[in-house]
Motif scaffolding. Structure first.
Motif, mmCIF file in Angstrom:
data_model
loop_
_atom_site.group_PDB
_atom_site.id
_atom_site.type_symbol
_atom_site.label_atom_id
_atom_site.label_comp_id
_atom_site.label_asym_id
_atom_site.label_seq_id
_atom_site.Cartn_x
_atom_site.Cartn_y
_atom_site.Cartn_z
ATOM 1 N N SER A 8 0.864 -1.184 0.000
ATOM 2 C CA SER A 8 0.000 0.000 0.000
ATOM 3 C C SER A 8 0.901 1.234 0.000
ATOM 4 C CB SER A 8 -0.887 -0.024 1.256
ATOM 5 O OG SER A 8 -1.170 1.276 1.714
ATOM 6 N N ASN A 39 0.145 4.134 1.088
ATOM 7 C CA ASN A 39 0.027 4.776 2.405
ATOM 8 C C ASN A 39 0.935 4.079 3.419
ATOM 9 O OD1 ASN A 39 -2.044 6.505 1.455
ATOM 10 N ND2 ASN A 39 -3.133 6.370 3.386
ATOM 11 N N GLU A 95 -2.325 -4.813 -0.759
ATOM 12 C CA GLU A 95 -3.128 -4.597 0.452
ATOM 13 C C GLU A 95 -3.631 -3.166 0.504
ATOM 14 O OE1 GLU A 95 -0.869 -5.840 3.971
ATOM 15 O OE2 GLU A 95 0.041 -7.355 2.685
ATOM 16 N N GLY A 96 -4.254 -2.749 -0.607
ATOM 17 C CA GLY A 96 -4.761 -1.376 -0.681
ATOM 18 C C GLY A 96 -5.787 -1.128 0.413
ATOM 19 N N ARG A 97 -5.656 0.011 1.049
ATOM 20 C CA ARG A 97 -6.555 0.317 2.170
ATOM 21 C C ARG A 97 -7.569 1.375 1.804
ATOM 22 N NH1 ARG A 97 -2.184 2.174 6.579
ATOM 23 N NH2 ARG A 97 -0.842 0.357 6.592
ATOM 24 N N LEU A 135 -7.936 8.652 1.402
ATOM 25 C CA LEU A 135 -7.701 8.106 2.747
ATOM 26 C C LEU A 135 -6.601 8.924 3.407
ATOM 27 C CD1 LEU A 135 -7.997 5.911 4.959
ATOM 28 C CD2 LEU A 135 -6.253 4.598 3.739
ATOM 29 N N GLY A 187 -7.036 7.107 -4.476
ATOM 30 C CA GLY A 187 -7.276 6.065 -5.474
ATOM 31 C C GLY A 187 -8.296 6.594 -6.475
#
Ligand code: BTN
Length: 235
Positions: A11, A13, A36-38, A103, A120
Motif C-alpha cells: 500500500s 500509504n 493490500e490497498g486500504r 484516505l 485512489g
C-alpha cells in the motif's frame, strides 16, 4: 517534490508510514498495483487499472484534516472536464457515482509527525464487482477513452504543489472549489456524532470547511468523519 514509483507494493500509504522519517516533505509514492490497498473504516481498496498514490506532508500540519479538502480541491480542478463533485469530505463523484476515494492518515507521537494523503482514482477500470456497480464508475467508463495515467498524475502533482503553497499563504482559498462542486447540498444524511446516530439535512459548509447539518437536535457542525446518504439519494 519527488515521485517514487512502484510496479507493485502492499500500500502506498503503508510505505509512507514506514518510511516518512527519511523522506522529504511532498514526496509522492505511486504504484501500478497494491496487494493490500486500504480504504476508509478498515475497508480494502481493490484496484484494477487505477491511479494509486500517496503524498507525504511533513510541514504545515497543524490542522491535518484540512488536507482532505485540499487534495479534493486539487482533484476537482484537474478533473474539471468531467464535472466532478465532492461528497464531503473524502469522495469525488461524477454522475452520482464514486470515481475517487481519499484516505487521510497521520502519525502522531509527542507531536504530529506527518500527514499521509492516499488517493485512489478509478481511471481505466471497465467493470466493477456486483456490489460496487451501481455506486462506482471510472474515467474510462465516462469517456469511452483510455486515459494516460502518467499524464494525469503529473498534472495532479503540479496542481497540488501549487495548492499547497497557496494554502500556507491563504488558509481558506481552496474551499471555494469545494463549495462550487458540493455534492451534499440539501441532501439528507446520517452520521455518528458523539457516539450517537443522527439524521439531518446538509445546510452547507462553514468558513473552516466543516459540514453544517440541520438535525432534530439543532444545527450540528462536523469537522471530519463519514456521512451516509439516505437511501433515496443512492442511485
Ligand atoms: C476510500 O474511499 O475508502 C479511500 C480509498 C483510498 C485508496 C488509496 S489507493 C492509494 C492509497 N494507498 C492505500 O492503501 N489507500 C490509498
Amino acid at each position: 517534490m519527488k515521485v517514487i514509483k512502484f510496479k507493485e507494493i502492499n500500500s502506498t500509504n503503508a510505505y509512507l508510514k514506514d518510511n516518512y522519517k527519511s523522506l522529504d516533505n511532498l514526496t509522492f509514492v505511486v504504484a501500478e498495483h497494491q496487494t493490500e490497498g486500504r480504504g476508509r473504516l478498515g475497508r480494502c481498496w481493490v484496484d484494477q487499472d487505477d491511479l494509486l498514490f500517496s503524498i507525504l506532508v511533513k510541514e504545515n500540519i497543524d490542522k491535518p484534516t484540512d488536507y482532505s479538502l485540499l487534495i479534493a480541491s486539487t482533484l476537482l480542478k484537474v478533473l474539471n472536464a468531467y464535472k466532478p463533485q465532492i461528497k464531503w469530505p473524502n469522495d469525488i463523484m461524477i454522475n452520482n457515482k464514486k470515481v475517487c476515494g481519499i484516505l487521510l492518515e497521520g502519525i502522531t507521537k509527542e507531536k504530529q509527525e506527518c500527514v499521509i494523503i492516499g488517493v485512489g482514482i478509478n481511471v481505466n477500470t471497465e467493470s466493477f464487482p456486483e456490489d460496487l456497480r451501481i455506486k462506482a464508475t471510472s474515467l474510462k467508463n465516462i469517456t469511452n477513452n483510455k486515459i494516460d495515467k502518467e499524464e494525469l498524475l503529473s498534472e495532479i502533482c503540479k496542481v497540488f504543489v501549487n495548492d499547497y503553497n497557496d494554502y500556507i499563504e491563504n488558509k481558506s482559498d481552496y474551499l471555494k472549489q469545494i463549495r462550487e462542486n458540493f455534492y451534499l447540498a440539501n441532501k439528507e444524511i446520517s452520521f455518528i456524532y458523539n457516539q450517537k446516530e443522527f439524521f439531518g439535512k446538509v445546510k452547507g459548509m462553514d468558513v473552516f470547511g466543516n459540514l453544517l447539518v440541520e438535525t432534530n437536535d439543532g444545527l450540528i457542525t462536523l469537522n471530519s468523519g463519514e456521512v451516509t446518504l439516505n437511501k433515496e439519494y443512492e442511485k
